[in-house]
Design a protein around this motif. Structure first.
Motif, mmCIF file in Angstrom:
data_model
loop_
_atom_site.group_PDB
_atom_site.id
_atom_site.type_symbol
_atom_site.label_atom_id
_atom_site.label_comp_id
_atom_site.label_asym_id
_atom_site.label_seq_id
_atom_site.Cartn_x
_atom_site.Cartn_y
_atom_site.Cartn_z
ATOM 1 N N HIS A 132 0.807 -1.226 0.000
ATOM 2 C CA HIS A 132 0.000 0.000 0.000
ATOM 3 C C HIS A 132 0.838 1.273 0.000
ATOM 4 C CE1 HIS A 132 0.946 -0.590 4.230
ATOM 5 N NE2 HIS A 132 0.588 0.661 4.479
ATOM 6 N N LEU A 133 2.161 1.140 0.042
ATOM 7 C CA LEU A 133 3.046 2.298 -0.001
ATOM 8 C C LEU A 133 4.127 2.058 -1.041
ATOM 9 C CD1 LEU A 133 3.458 2.858 3.846
ATOM 10 C CD2 LEU A 133 2.149 4.318 2.297
ATOM 11 N N LYS A 134 4.665 3.159 -1.578
ATOM 12 C CA LYS A 134 5.696 3.033 -2.616
ATOM 13 C C LYS A 134 6.721 4.152 -2.462
ATOM 14 C CE LYS A 134 3.162 5.708 -6.117
ATOM 15 N NZ LYS A 134 2.206 6.245 -5.140
ATOM 16 N N LYS A 135 7.855 3.986 -3.106
ATOM 17 C CA LYS A 135 8.894 5.010 -3.093
ATOM 18 C C LYS A 135 8.314 6.338 -3.589
ATOM 19 C CE LYS A 135 13.344 6.224 -5.228
ATOM 20 N NZ LYS A 135 13.954 6.770 -4.010
ATOM 21 N N GLY A 136 8.630 7.409 -2.869
ATOM 22 C CA GLY A 136 8.155 8.732 -3.238
ATOM 23 C C GLY A 136 6.921 9.196 -2.498
ATOM 24 N N ASP A 137 6.223 8.290 -1.796
ATOM 25 C CA ASP A 137 5.030 8.690 -1.039
ATOM 26 C C ASP A 137 5.412 9.611 0.121
ATOM 27 O OD1 ASP A 137 3.230 7.280 -2.575
ATOM 28 O OD2 ASP A 137 3.112 5.557 -1.225
ATOM 29 N N ARG A 138 4.617 10.670 0.307
ATOM 30 C CA ARG A 138 4.739 11.528 1.490
ATOM 31 C C ARG A 138 3.973 10.842 2.628
ATOM 32 N NH1 ARG A 138 2.337 16.025 1.955
ATOM 33 N NH2 ARG A 138 3.931 17.509 2.619
ATOM 34 N N VAL A 139 4.642 10.631 3.747
ATOM 35 C CA VAL A 139 4.028 9.856 4.819
ATOM 36 C C VAL A 139 4.321 10.478 6.184
ATOM 37 C CG1 VAL A 139 4.100 7.658 3.567
ATOM 38 C CG2 VAL A 139 6.065 8.343 4.976
ATOM 39 N N TYR A 140 3.501 10.066 7.156
ATOM 40 C CA TYR A 140 3.831 10.282 8.555
ATOM 41 C C TYR A 140 3.748 8.931 9.236
ATOM 42 C CZ TYR A 140 -1.137 9.961 9.873
ATOM 43 O OH TYR A 140 -2.424 9.525 10.076
ATOM 44 N N SER A 141 4.482 8.762 10.313
ATOM 45 C CA SER A 141 4.484 7.479 11.018
ATOM 46 C C SER A 141 4.741 7.703 12.494
ATOM 47 C CB SER A 141 5.563 6.551 10.450
ATOM 48 O OG SER A 141 5.534 5.292 11.115
ATOM 49 N N THR A 165 2.326 3.444 9.210
ATOM 50 C CA THR A 165 2.804 4.532 8.362
ATOM 51 C C THR A 165 1.691 4.918 7.406
ATOM 52 O OG1 THR A 165 5.072 3.708 8.537
ATOM 53 C CG2 THR A 165 4.589 5.221 6.717
ATOM 54 N N LYS A 166 1.326 6.196 7.404
ATOM 55 C CA LYS A 166 0.147 6.658 6.676
ATOM 56 C C LYS A 166 0.510 7.772 5.710
ATOM 57 C CE LYS A 166 -2.091 3.906 9.406
ATOM 58 N NZ LYS A 166 -2.634 2.619 8.908
ATOM 59 N N ILE A 167 -0.323 7.911 4.683
ATOM 60 C CA ILE A 167 -0.126 8.976 3.700
ATOM 61 C C ILE A 167 -0.370 10.335 4.354
ATOM 62 C CG2 ILE A 167 -1.023 10.014 1.584
ATOM 63 C CD1 ILE A 167 0.664 7.567 1.051
ATOM 64 N N LEU A 168 0.561 11.257 4.125
ATOM 65 C CA LEU A 168 0.427 12.622 4.622
ATOM 66 C C LEU A 168 -0.263 13.460 3.556
ATOM 67 C CD1 LEU A 168 1.137 14.794 6.756
ATOM 68 C CD2 LEU A 168 3.308 15.117 5.548
ATOM 69 N N HIS A 169 -1.399 14.042 3.924
ATOM 70 C CA HIS A 169 -2.180 14.823 2.967
ATOM 71 C C HIS A 169 -1.383 16.035 2.497
ATOM 72 C CE1 HIS A 169 -5.533 17.030 1.205
ATOM 73 N NE2 HIS A 169 -6.251 15.916 1.289
ATOM 74 N N SER A 170 -1.616 16.418 1.268
ATOM 75 C CA SER A 170 -0.885 17.549 0.689
ATOM 76 C C SER A 170 -1.204 18.869 1.389
ATOM 77 C CB SER A 170 -1.204 17.673 -0.808
ATOM 78 O OG SER A 170 -2.601 17.846 -1.013
ATOM 79 N N ASN A 171 -2.283 18.897 2.185
ATOM 80 C CA ASN A 171 -2.611 20.104 2.955
ATOM 81 C C ASN A 171 -1.560 20.432 4.011
ATOM 82 O OD1 ASN A 171 -5.023 20.456 1.642
ATOM 83 N ND2 ASN A 171 -6.297 19.571 3.242
ATOM 84 N N LEU A 172 -0.769 19.440 4.413
ATOM 85 C CA LEU A 172 0.135 19.600 5.543
ATOM 86 C C LEU A 172 1.596 19.528 5.110
ATOM 87 C CD1 LEU A 172 -2.617 18.564 6.874
ATOM 88 C CD2 LEU A 172 -1.187 17.972 8.815
ATOM 89 N N SER A 173 2.437 20.309 5.786
ATOM 90 C CA SER A 173 3.881 20.258 5.579
ATOM 91 C C SER A 173 4.454 19.050 6.311
ATOM 92 C CB SER A 173 4.533 21.531 6.107
ATOM 93 O OG SER A 173 4.438 21.574 7.531
ATOM 94 N N PHE A 174 5.711 18.736 6.019
ATOM 95 C CA PHE A 174 6.367 17.650 6.750
ATOM 96 C C PHE A 174 6.483 17.989 8.232
ATOM 97 C CE2 PHE A 174 8.251 16.697 2.469
ATOM 98 C CZ PHE A 174 7.692 15.433 2.328
#
Length: 338
Positions: A94-103, A122-131
């Motif tokens: 469910h995850l791949k290289k290049g995904d923006r994530v938080y964990s 480990t979950k996808i980080l929405h584009s609304n949020l910065s790292f």
């Protein structure tokens, strides 16, 4: 390891900067090393290039050696990170290289340029949020949701008091309560903290350093008291909470740093429930519920961690001192790695 994954690994650096702890003790045991091998993910893990790492009070308890579960020395602290997936284990689909994530499920430690993490946490980080904001989601928001909704049983129309609302977990509680239709009361230890919790959705904010502030809270509830109290420092506040809580109400203890003497008759008169809460007791069904709620909150814009202060890895000892000995918490403390 297949050829594609071998090529990914060969393209990466082999060493990194990371904080290492070789003995338990004070903040001074946090040492920056510059030649730490980059870890390799197991079959059900991902490798994350860390952009930011969250600093949690529990990190300091583990470092000091007083926490119930001690890591094997040496180790790298930190459970909360946000960054970009660099590599995935063979069983991760469910995850791949290049995904923006938080964990919040790091397995090699988040105070580092790279870390491994369990793919399930480990979950996808929405584009609304910065790292940097992403590093403020994991433990604070999951703790807040479980305390308020799952353990506290919060329902629309109820009144919640967040006793210590200006820290990372407290602000998450404010935002979650607001999103679910509760009336939100909060306390903070400084004027800046009061302004911060008000901006984040507190209907009424109080200074817990002000004499008689509990009377003002009772006045704001027409003397009936809050239906729910989320308590961040029980050894200081639990007796006050028992005097304020509504009949049949619920006090959820999220934070505590010592023992306290209470008057049990207050609990008898109120017929209230006092319960503790530890995030890592959460069941998988509970985690699934929190995942869905936080994902929706990111999409809808109400999940918005407030970054109080950023540090470099070199400043790790200062960061650990600040997260415990602040004079009025004002949001999330993070390491900015890249």
């Amino acid at each position: 390891m297949d050829k594609d994954r071998m090529s990914v690994r060969s393209a990466l650096k082999t060493i990194m900067k990371a904080i290492r702890v070789t003995e338990f003790g004070g903040p001074q045991v946090l040492k920056l090393e510059i030649n730490v091998p980059i870890p390799e993910p197991a079959q059900d893990e991902v490798l994350i290039k860390v952009e930011a790492a969250g600093i949690n009070p529990v990190d300091t308890y583990i470092r000091s050696g007083t926490y119930a579960v001690k890591p094997t020395l040496p180790y790298t602290p930190g459970k909360d990170v946000a960054g970009v997936v660099e590599d995935v284990g063979a069983k991760v689909l469910h995850l791949k290289k290049g995904d923006r994530v938080y964990s919040m499920a790091t397995t090699s430690g988040g105070y580092a340029e790279y870390c491994t993490a369990a793919s399930s946490g480990t979950k996808i980080l929405h584009s609304n949020l910065s790292f940097q904001e992403g590093a403020g989601i994991g433990i604070p928001y999951y703790t807040a949701y479980r305390a308020l909704v799952i353990i506290g049983g919060a329902r629309p129309g109820q009144t919640v008091l967040i006793h210590g609302a200006s820290g990372a977990v407290g602000l998450a509680c404010v935002q979650i309560a607001r999103s679910r239709g509760l009336r939100v009361l909060g306390t903070a230890g400084s004027q800046a903290g009061i302004e911060l919790i008000s901006r984040n959705g507190c209907d009424v904010a109080f200074s817990h350093r002000e004499e008689g502030y509990t009377d003002k809270i009772m006045e704001a509830t027409e003397r009936t008291g809050p239906d729910i109290i989320i308590e961040m420092l029980a050894n200081v506040n639990l007796e006050k909470d028992l005097s304020m809580i509504a009949k049949k109400g619920r006090i959820v203890v999220v934070g505590n740093r010592g023992s306290v003497e209470i008057t049990p008759r207050l609990a008898m008169q109120k017929e209230c429930i006092v319960t503790g809460m530890v995030l890592f007791n959460a069941s998988q069904d509970e985690l699934n519920e929190i995942d869905a709620a936080v994902s929706a909150g990111m999409r809808d814009g109400w999940v918005k961690p407030h970054i109080g202060k950023m540090y470099t890895l070199e400043q790790a000892p200062v960061a650990h001192d600040d997260v415990i000995n602040n004079k009025g918490a004002q949001g999330r403390l993070i390491f900015k790695i890249c």
